[in-house]
Design a protein around this motif. Structure first.
Motif, PDB file in Angstrom:
ATOM      1  N   ARG A 110       0.825  -1.219   0.000  1.00  0.00           N
ATOM      2  CA  ARG A 110       0.000   0.000   0.000  1.00  0.00           C
ATOM      3  C   ARG A 110       0.854   1.261   0.000  1.00  0.00           C
ATOM      4  NH1 ARG A 110      -5.572   0.317   2.295  1.00  0.00           N
ATOM      5  NH2 ARG A 110      -4.879   2.344   3.055  1.00  0.00           N
ATOM      6  N   GLU A 111       1.908   1.234   0.812  1.00  0.00           N
ATOM      7  CA  GLU A 111       2.648   2.467   1.057  1.00  0.00           C
ATOM      8  C   GLU A 111       3.872   2.658   0.165  1.00  0.00           C
ATOM      9  OE1 GLU A 111       1.269   4.667   2.999  1.00  0.00           O
ATOM     10  OE2 GLU A 111      -0.305   3.216   3.463  1.00  0.00           O
ATOM     11  N   SER A 112       4.406   1.574  -0.385  1.00  0.00           N
ATOM     12  CA  SER A 112       5.646   1.707  -1.164  1.00  0.00           C
ATOM     13  C   SER A 112       5.402   2.017  -2.629  1.00  0.00           C
ATOM     14  CB  SER A 112       6.458   0.408  -1.077  1.00  0.00           C
ATOM     15  OG  SER A 112       5.803  -0.643  -1.775  1.00  0.00           O
ATOM     16  N   GLY A 113       4.222   1.650  -3.138  1.00  0.00           N
ATOM     17  CA  GLY A 113       3.958   1.854  -4.560  1.00  0.00           C
ATOM     18  C   GLY A 113       4.615   0.823  -5.442  1.00  0.00           C
ATOM     19  N   MET A 114       5.171  -0.230  -4.856  1.00  0.00           N
ATOM     20  CA  MET A 114       5.828  -1.260  -5.654  1.00  0.00           C
ATOM     21  C   MET A 114       4.792  -2.204  -6.269  1.00  0.00           C
ATOM     22  SD  MET A 114       9.309  -2.252  -3.637  1.00  0.00           S
ATOM     23  CE  MET A 114      10.653  -1.061  -3.555  1.00  0.00           C
ATOM     24  N   THR A 115       5.217  -2.929  -7.286  1.00  0.00           N
ATOM     25  CA  THR A 115       4.330  -3.861  -7.962  1.00  0.00           C
ATOM     26  C   THR A 115       4.018  -5.070  -7.095  1.00  0.00           C
ATOM     27  OG1 THR A 115       4.152  -5.388  -9.839  1.00  0.00           O
ATOM     28  CG2 THR A 115       6.359  -4.861  -9.086  1.00  0.00           C
ATOM     29  N   PRO A 116       2.784  -5.592  -7.148  1.00  0.00           N
ATOM     30  CA  PRO A 116       2.444  -6.801  -6.375  1.00  0.00           C
ATOM     31  C   PRO A 116       3.289  -8.009  -6.757  1.00  0.00           C
ATOM     32  CG  PRO A 116       0.449  -5.690  -7.126  1.00  0.00           C
ATOM     33  CD  PRO A 116       1.600  -5.011  -7.807  1.00  0.00           C
ATOM     34  N   ALA A 117       3.948  -7.960  -7.904  1.00  0.00           N
ATOM     35  CA  ALA A 117       4.744  -9.109  -8.357  1.00  0.00           C
ATOM     36  C   ALA A 117       5.896  -9.426  -7.422  1.00  0.00           C
ATOM     37  CB  ALA A 117       5.286  -8.858  -9.770  1.00  0.00           C
ATOM     38  N   ILE A 118       6.404  -8.438  -6.684  1.00  0.00           N
ATOM     39  CA  ILE A 118       7.561  -8.706  -5.823  1.00  0.00           C
ATOM     40  C   ILE A 118       7.190  -9.568  -4.625  1.00  0.00           C
ATOM     41  CG2 ILE A 118       8.612  -6.509  -6.495  1.00  0.00           C
ATOM     42  CD1 ILE A 118       8.117  -5.566  -3.574  1.00  0.00           C
ATOM     43  N   PHE A 119       5.881  -9.769  -4.384  1.00  0.00           N
ATOM     44  CA  PHE A 119       5.457 -10.582  -3.249  1.00  0.00           C
ATOM     45  C   PHE A 119       5.168 -12.029  -3.643  1.00  0.00           C
ATOM     46  CE2 PHE A 119       4.578  -6.197  -2.124  1.00  0.00           C
ATOM     47  CZ  PHE A 119       5.115  -6.122  -0.850  1.00  0.00           C
ATOM     48  N   VAL A 120       5.515 -12.397  -4.874  1.00  0.00           N
ATOM     49  CA  VAL A 120       5.303 -13.761  -5.353  1.00  0.00           C
ATOM     50  C   VAL A 120       6.626 -14.327  -5.857  1.00  0.00           C
ATOM     51  CG1 VAL A 120       4.086 -15.246  -6.988  1.00  0.00           C
ATOM     52  CG2 VAL A 120       2.921 -13.276  -5.988  1.00  0.00           C
ATOM     53  N   CYS A 121       7.093 -15.396  -5.225  1.00  0.00           N
ATOM     54  CA  CYS A 121       8.324 -16.049  -5.654  1.00  0.00           C
ATOM     55  C   CYS A 121       8.110 -16.691  -7.031  1.00  0.00           C
ATOM     56  CB  CYS A 121       8.735 -17.113  -4.636  1.00  0.00           C
ATOM     57  SG  CYS A 121      10.118 -18.144  -5.171  1.00  0.00           S
ATOM     58  N   PRO A 122       9.014 -16.479  -7.987  1.00  0.00           N
ATOM     59  CA  PRO A 122       8.825 -17.049  -9.329  1.00  0.00           C
ATOM     60  C   PRO A 122       8.854 -18.568  -9.349  1.00  0.00           C
ATOM     61  CG  PRO A 122      11.021 -16.097  -9.107  1.00  0.00           C
ATOM     62  CD  PRO A 122      10.246 -15.676  -7.899  1.00  0.00           C
ATOM     63  N   SER A 123       9.382 -19.200  -8.306  1.00  0.00           N
ATOM     64  CA  SER A 123       9.410 -20.659  -8.253  1.00  0.00           C
ATOM     65  C   SER A 123       8.170 -21.250  -7.597  1.00  0.00           C
ATOM     66  CB  SER A 123      10.651 -21.142  -7.483  1.00  0.00           C
ATOM     67  OG  SER A 123      11.814 -20.904  -8.226  1.00  0.00           O
ATOM     68  N   SER A 124       7.308 -20.403  -7.064  1.00  0.00           N
ATOM     69  CA  SER A 124       6.100 -20.897  -6.414  1.00  0.00           C
ATOM     70  C   SER A 124       4.943 -20.876  -7.413  1.00  0.00           C
ATOM     71  CB  SER A 124       5.755 -20.015  -5.211  1.00  0.00           C
ATOM     72  OG  SER A 124       5.115 -18.815  -5.651  1.00  0.00           O
ATOM     73  N   PRO A 125       3.861 -21.595  -7.113  1.00  0.00           N
ATOM     74  CA  PRO A 125       2.692 -21.559  -7.989  1.00  0.00           C
ATOM     75  C   PRO A 125       1.760 -20.388  -7.693  1.00  0.00           C
ATOM     76  CG  PRO A 125       2.360 -23.191  -6.286  1.00  0.00           C
ATOM     77  CD  PRO A 125       3.747 -22.640  -6.076  1.00  0.00           C
ATOM     78  N   GLY A 126       2.269 -19.363  -7.018  1.00  0.00           N
ATOM     79  CA  GLY A 126       1.446 -18.216  -6.665  1.00  0.00           C
ATOM     80  C   GLY A 126       1.153 -17.312  -7.847  1.00  0.00           C
ATOM     81  N   ASP A 127       0.197 -16.410  -7.646  1.00  0.00           N
ATOM     82  CA  ASP A 127      -0.204 -15.436  -8.665  1.00  0.00           C
ATOM     83  C   ASP A 127      -0.208 -14.054  -8.040  1.00  0.00           C
ATOM     84  OD1 ASP A 127      -0.970 -17.537 -10.600  1.00  0.00           O
ATOM     85  OD2 ASP A 127      -2.605 -17.908  -9.181  1.00  0.00           O
ATOM     86  N   GLN A 128       0.353 -13.074  -8.742  1.00  0.00           N
ATOM     87  CA  GLN A 128       0.369 -11.734  -8.187  1.00  0.00           C
ATOM     88  C   GLN A 128      -1.037 -11.142  -8.149  1.00  0.00           C
ATOM     89  OE1 GLN A 128       2.796  -9.806 -11.449  1.00  0.00           O
ATOM     90  NE2 GLN A 128       1.233  -8.219 -11.264  1.00  0.00           N
TER      91      GLN A 128
END
Length: 321
Positions: A110-128
């Motif tokens: 919320r506060e940093s303005g960064m992309t949600p993609a940085i909270f998903v490890c590329p090796s995990s099956p997660g979705d931003q």
């Protein structure tokens, strides 16, 4: 030279040699590709955690050197995750429950303005997280789904015992204190594993993000390091004590998850058991899928090559006959 004495295009020996070379290439190719994919995934994961470090620094710089957390209730020992998702303000009624760890991580988004993609490890099956319609990142107070968060943050809601011991959630934490890392596996074995455990046992308590091989860890001085064991936090205070298990609280016996119990205790949450889908054995990770795809593709290619060679060898043999 008489044409009938010319050597045929392919002999049975040629086919055997070609088949042997193809088998060697097929055996080596998955390992080469898998190593490249694993290395690239680790590097991107490390970069994500470094960006999370930047977000922590940015947040602390505008909040009296304090790292993010939402409502803290020291009398409420249970932690929460993924609550109050649709609240517009995480600090008002209707927002996340007291001591919600994922909401603390969402404050960084919320506060940093960064992309949600940085909270998903590329090796995990997660979705931003991707806001839909009129949604914005700031119209929510938590990640909409466990799939949108494949990293764990140190639980910023300590026990009274930890507060009395000098625990702080700010930029003064030590070099070896774990701030965040790949997702906590939530394995029951975390409560009984020791630093002297076998490699096989240790892999059962590593993060699932990288096929249980280990985890990238963000430390108090903002460096990120790859660790093959969860015993990679601050050394325990007793002389010669082991390093802290970053995925457990130092109760007696240690408990999976929980709250920090002293100034050296990291407890990284949420856990894979908090609703994150898709984790399993090593060969279910994206790296393993690459290996299987290469093997299947290699077998198909090898079959085609051998079929062509055999047809040509048959035609040559018929012509000689």
């Amino acid at each position: 030279m008489n044409a009938k004495h010319l050597r045929p295009g392919f002999t049975l020996t040629d086919l055997c040699v070609a088949f042997g070379i193809a088998l060697v290439v097929l055996a080596l190719l998955p390992a080469i590709v898998n190593r490249a994919v694993v290395g690239a995934s680790k590097s991107q994961c490390s970069l994500n955690l470094k960006n999370i470090a930047v977000a922590l620094i940015t947040y602390a710089n505008t909040n009296n050197n304090q790292y993010p957390r939402t409502i803290y209730d020291p009398d409420h020992t249970a932690t929460a995750v993924f609550s109050g998702i649709n609240a517009p303000d995480p600090f008002k009624p209707g927002g996340p429950k007291a001591n919600d760890v994922s909401a603390a991580m969402y404050l960084l988004l919320r506060e940093s303005g960064m992309t949600p993609a940085i909270f998903v490890c590329p090796s995990s099956p997660g979705d931003q997280y991707e806001p839909q319609g009129n949604e914005t990142v700031k119209s929510k107070s938590n990640f909409p789904s466990p799939q949108n968060l494949s990293y764990s943050l140190n639980n910023p809601y300590p026990s009274a015992k930890a507060v009395a011991d000098g625990w702080k959630w700010n930029g003064s934490l030590g070099t070896d204190y774990a701030l965040a890392a790949d997702l906590n596996p939530g394995s029951a074995a975390l409560a009984t594993v020791t630093p002297a455990a076998s490699t096989a046992t240790m892999q059962s308590v590593n993060s699932p993000n990288h096929g249980y091989r280990g985890q990238n860890v963000l430390y108090g001085d903002y460096h990120v390091a790859w660790q093959p064991s969860p015993f990679c936090g601050e050394p325990r205070p007793m002389p010669g004590g082991p390093q802290d298990n970053i995925y457990t609280s130092q109760t007696a016996p240690p408990s999976v998850g929980g709250t920090p119990q002293d100034a050296h205790d990291s407890v990284l949450l949420p856990m894979a058991t908090d609703g994150f889908r898709g984790h399993g054995p090593v060969d279910r990770t994206p790296e393993g899928k690459w290996g299987r795809n290469v093997i299947v593709g290699g077998l198909i290619l090898l079959t085609i090559i051998l079929s062509v060679l055999l047809l040509q060898w048959r035609d040559r043999s018929q012509k000689r006959a």
